[in-house]
Write an enzyme that holds these catalytic residues in place. Structure first.
Site, PDB file in Angstrom:
ATOM      1  N   HIS A   1       0.799  -1.375   0.032  1.00  0.00           N
ATOM      2  CA  HIS A   1      -0.035   0.095  -0.025  1.00  0.00           C
ATOM      3  C   HIS A   1       0.823   1.274   0.101  1.00  0.00           C
ATOM      4  O   HIS A   1       0.547   2.280  -0.754  1.00  0.00           O
ATOM      5  CB  HIS A   1      -0.977   0.103   1.278  1.00  0.00           C
TER       6      HIS A   1
ATOM      7  N   LYS B   1     -18.237  -5.685   7.776  1.00  0.00           N
ATOM      8  CA  LYS B   1     -17.219  -6.378   8.257  1.00  0.00           C
ATOM      9  C   LYS B   1     -16.397  -6.216   9.394  1.00  0.00           C
ATOM     10  O   LYS B   1     -16.610  -5.006  10.197  1.00  0.00           O
ATOM     11  CB  LYS B   1     -16.067  -5.987   7.198  1.00  0.00           C
TER      12      LYS B   1
ATOM     13  N   ARG C   1      -2.342  -5.809  -8.151  1.00  0.00           N
ATOM     14  CA  ARG C   1      -1.276  -6.734  -8.141  1.00  0.00           C
ATOM     15  C   ARG C   1      -1.260  -7.866  -9.553  1.00  0.00           C
ATOM     16  O   ARG C   1      -0.209  -8.120  -9.759  1.00  0.00           O
ATOM     17  CB  ARG C   1      -1.619  -7.637  -6.858  1.00  0.00           C
TER      18      ARG C   1
ATOM     19  N   SER D   1      -3.206  -7.334   3.082  1.00  0.00           N
ATOM     20  CA  SER D   1      -3.425  -7.538   4.482  1.00  0.00           C
ATOM     21  C   SER D   1      -3.882  -8.624   5.109  1.00  0.00           C
ATOM     22  O   SER D   1      -3.620  -8.995   6.006  1.00  0.00           O
ATOM     23  CB  SER D   1      -4.216  -6.428   4.620  1.00  0.00           C
TER      24      SER D   1
HETATM   25  O1  PNS Z   1      -8.608  -2.527   0.837  1.00  0.00           O
HETATM   26  P1  PNS Z   1      -9.937  -3.408   0.230  1.00  0.00           P
HETATM   27  O2  PNS Z   1     -10.941  -3.911   1.310  1.00  0.00           O
HETATM   28  O3  PNS Z   1      -9.812  -4.149  -0.931  1.00  0.00           O
HETATM   29  O4  PNS Z   1     -10.863  -1.675  -0.314  1.00  0.00           O
HETATM   30  C1  PNS Z   1     -11.902  -1.937  -1.110  1.00  0.00           C
HETATM   31  C2  PNS Z   1     -12.814  -0.859  -1.060  1.00  0.00           C
HETATM   32  C3  PNS Z   1     -12.648  -0.198   0.267  1.00  0.00           C
HETATM   33  C4  PNS Z   1     -12.154   0.091  -2.148  1.00  0.00           C
HETATM   34  C5  PNS Z   1     -14.222  -1.011  -1.397  1.00  0.00           C
HETATM   35  O5  PNS Z   1     -14.699  -1.897  -0.665  1.00  0.00           O
HETATM   36  C6  PNS Z   1     -14.734   0.277  -1.395  1.00  0.00           C
HETATM   37  O6  PNS Z   1     -15.110   1.091  -2.649  1.00  0.00           O
HETATM   38  N1  PNS Z   1     -15.744   0.650  -0.363  1.00  0.00           N
HETATM   39  C7  PNS Z   1     -16.350   2.083  -0.076  1.00  0.00           C
HETATM   40  C8  PNS Z   1     -17.945   1.594  -0.451  1.00  0.00           C
HETATM   41  C9  PNS Z   1     -18.264   2.057  -1.669  1.00  0.00           C
HETATM   42  O7  PNS Z   1     -18.264   3.055  -2.429  1.00  0.00           O
HETATM   43  N2  PNS Z   1     -18.836   1.136  -2.346  1.00  0.00           N
HETATM   44  C10 PNS Z   1     -19.110   0.707  -3.659  1.00  0.00           C
HETATM   45  C11 PNS Z   1     -17.984   0.588  -4.581  1.00  0.00           C
HETATM   46  S1  PNS Z   1     -18.558   0.000  -6.263  1.00  0.00           S
END
Ligand code: PNS
Length: 165
Positions: free
Chosen positions: A17, A41, A90, A128
């Site tokens: 990150h 979560k 990745r 993570s």
């Molecule tokens: O580190 P991660 O858990 O892979 O990140 C995923 C993340 C946080 C980018 C995704 O879950 C997200 O966008 N969450 C915010 C809520 C949101 O906007 N959801 C709609 C996306 S289509």
């Protein structure tokens, strides 16, 4: 001002990150690292801990701001006047999910561009969840997480293991 949002759950932040965040900073005036909070979560580290970890690791980068995002990223980006959502990729396995999210976010906020940055090859394997798994078994994560947070991350898993005994 050109603002990018670098979103994620950062549970915890890894060297992968941090590599993406650092490489993004010369490209934008400000990079907001947004810690997303998903009520469905149960993260290992609380939002406050994840924010604190990120602040400690990015203290030396002047144009990085660490913030919390409780709702939709598309709305959050609009409220901050951001032009880009920056994601690290990745491998191709990340792509399908990210592509779907990029299209949804474009629908929700047409002014926001999702941009992908390829990870440095040194961090291709890192996530993570892998860090949590290795640390959970007492393994060495010193090459996976920034030195500033190593003790705190390991400490959480050490205390969990001693509670299990
Ligand atoms: O580190 P991660 O858990 O892979 O990140 C995923 C993340 C946080 C980018 C995704 O879950 C997200 O966008 N969450 C915010 C809520 C949101 O906007 N959801 C709609 C996306 S289509």
């Amino acid at each position: 001002m050109r603002i990018a949002i670098c979103p994620g759950s950062f549970d915890p932040v890894t060297l992968g990150h941090l590599d993406i965040i650092r490489r993004a900073t010369p490209l934008f005036d400000q990079v907001i690292v947004a810690v997303t909070v998903n009520p469905n979560k149960t993260p290992t580290f609380s939002p406050e801990e994840r924010l604190d970890f990120l602040r400690r690791c990015t203290r030396d980068i002047p144009n990085v701001v660490v913030d919390r995002c409780d709702g939709l990223l598309a709305d959050y980006a609009r409220s901050k006047g951001a032009c880009a959502l920056l994601k690290g990729l990745r491998a191709v396995t990340d792509f399908e999910y990210e592509f779907q999210m990029a299209l949804i976010n474009k629908k929700l906020n047409p002014e926001l561009e999702t941009m992908f940055m390829t990870t440095s090859s040194a961090y291709m394997y890192l996530s993570s969840s892998a860090v949590r798994q290795v640390a959970g078994y007492g393994g060495d994560i010193s090459e996976f997480v920034p030195a500033q947070i190593l003790q705190d991350v390991m400490g959480r898993f050490t205390s969990e293991r001693s509670e299990e005994k």
